[in-house]
Write an enzyme that holds these catalytic residues in place. Structure first.
Site, PDB file in Angstrom:
ATOM      1  N   SER A  34     -32.907  28.401 -15.260  1.00  0.00           N
ATOM      2  CA  SER A  34     -31.650  28.276 -15.871  1.00  0.00           C
ATOM      3  C   SER A  34     -31.535  26.497 -15.626  1.00  0.00           C
ATOM      4  CB  SER A  34     -30.638  28.921 -15.359  1.00  0.00           C
ATOM      5  OG  SER A  34     -29.358  28.436 -15.978  1.00  0.00           O
ATOM      6  N   SER A  36     -33.464  24.010 -16.921  1.00  0.00           N
ATOM      7  CA  SER A  36     -34.691  23.364 -16.821  1.00  0.00           C
ATOM      8  C   SER A  36     -34.775  22.349 -18.195  1.00  0.00           C
ATOM      9  CB  SER A  36     -35.878  24.343 -16.611  1.00  0.00           C
ATOM     10  OG  SER A  36     -36.089  25.208 -17.722  1.00  0.00           O
ATOM     11  N   GLY A  37     -34.289  22.834 -19.216  1.00  0.00           N
ATOM     12  CA  GLY A  37     -34.189  22.105 -20.475  1.00  0.00           C
ATOM     13  C   GLY A  37     -34.936  22.847 -21.578  1.00  0.00           C
ATOM     14  N   LYS A  38     -34.881  24.296 -21.343  1.00  0.00           N
ATOM     15  CA  LYS A  38     -35.597  25.147 -22.540  1.00  0.00           C
ATOM     16  C   LYS A  38     -34.843  24.875 -23.927  1.00  0.00           C
ATOM     17  CE  LYS A  38     -34.989  29.048 -20.214  1.00  0.00           C
ATOM     18  NZ  LYS A  38     -34.088  28.478 -19.145  1.00  0.00           N
ATOM     19  N   SER A 107     -37.255  34.284 -18.724  1.00  0.00           N
ATOM     20  CA  SER A 107     -38.395  35.419 -18.632  1.00  0.00           C
ATOM     21  C   SER A 107     -39.542  34.912 -17.241  1.00  0.00           C
ATOM     22  CB  SER A 107     -39.628  35.172 -19.780  1.00  0.00           C
ATOM     23  OG  SER A 107     -39.799  33.581 -20.257  1.00  0.00           O
TER      24      SER A 107
END
Ligand SMILES: Nc1ncnc2c1ncn2[C@@H]1O[C@H](COP(=O)(O)OS(=O)(=O)O)[C@@H](OP(=O)(O)O)[C@H]1O
Ligand SMILES: Nc1ncnc2c1ncn2[C@@H]1O[C@H](COP(=O)(O)OP(=O)(O)O)[C@@H](O)[C@H]1O
Length: 200
Positions: A34, A36-38, A107
């Site tokens: 959470s 991280s920049g996704k 995930s």
């Protein structure tokens, strides 16, 4: 239960879809902690793809968990079901709508990520591991969730009291703290260029 489900043969195939869309269809899957920049990278990539007239759909945790998967928690079993449903939806979009799907989900389990690949097909799956460290994610704490998790106000929080299994063989690995958003997008674009095969 499935023995009386006899599939209809729908005749539209991926070649026809490609002729309309002018590019190949596949799933780009962002995994990571959470914060991280996704979502940020997926969103910027989506803009770049749309500018090139690529037909896309973006799915992320906050969006899907408010609708389709609003019945699911963050237990390991529910995370598994969360990812399975998203993989099935993504597969429909790839195979039957000809879209480039961008999925941004923590995930955290290797087995669930392997299952996505099995559902959508290995040749239609690109795994982007956003490897920004827990230290950086927690320091930024964009949504204030790490603070709550440390205070025990959120249970089973990934990286704090729930695991994140590092991808062993991702297609691309990006530590977002080492790149600008534009550079991160460029890394993904370079990787997918041939796969996309625009007008090819
Ligand atoms: N316990 C716990 N653990 C992790 N994340 C939590 C939790 N509770 C709420 N949230 C928020 O939900 C977002 C993650 O949802 P995902 O569907 O991507 O999670 S998972 O793939 O099923 O693990 C995640 O969004 P991102 O920050 O975008 O990753 C969080 O905002
Ligand atoms: N190079 C970068 N790539 C992605 N995000 C970055 C980058 N530099 C700074 N950020 C910031 O980090 C945060 C990442 O949050 P977010 O994209 O919501 O992560 P996730 O979807 O993994 O939870 C955002 O506030 C974003 O602006």
């Amino acid at each position: 239960m499935q023995e009386h489900i006899i599939p209809h043969h729908f005749s539209v195939d991926l070649e026809q879809l490609k002729a309309i869309k002018n590019h190949n269809a596949f799933l780009i899957w962002f995994t990571g902690l959470s914060g991280s920049g996704k979502s940020t990278i997926a969103n910027a990539l989506n803009q770049s793809l749309l500018a090139r007239k690529v037909h896309t759909c973006i799915l992320d945790g906050d969006r899907v968990r408010k609708g389709l998967n609003s019945d699911l928690t963050f237990s390991p079993e529910d995370r598994k079901e969360n990812i399975r449903r998203i993989a099935e939806v993504s597969s429909l979009m790839v195979h039957h709508a000809g879209l480039v799907v961008l999925g941004a989900f923590i995930s955290p389990y290797e087995i669930d990520r392997a299952n996505i690949k099995a559902i959508v097909g290995e040749d239609k799956f690109v795994e982007v591991y956003v490897s920004t460290s827990l230290e950086v994610c927690e320091k930024q704490d964009v949504k204030g969730l790490y603070k709550k998790a440390r205070a025990g106000e959120i249970k089973d929080f990934t990286g704090i009291d729930a695991p994140y299994e590092v991808p062993q063989n991702p297609s691309i690995k990006i530590d977002a703290s080492k790149y600008t958003i534009e550079e991160a997008v460029s890394l993904v674009l370079t990787y997918i260029e041939r796969k996309l095969n625009i007008n090819g």
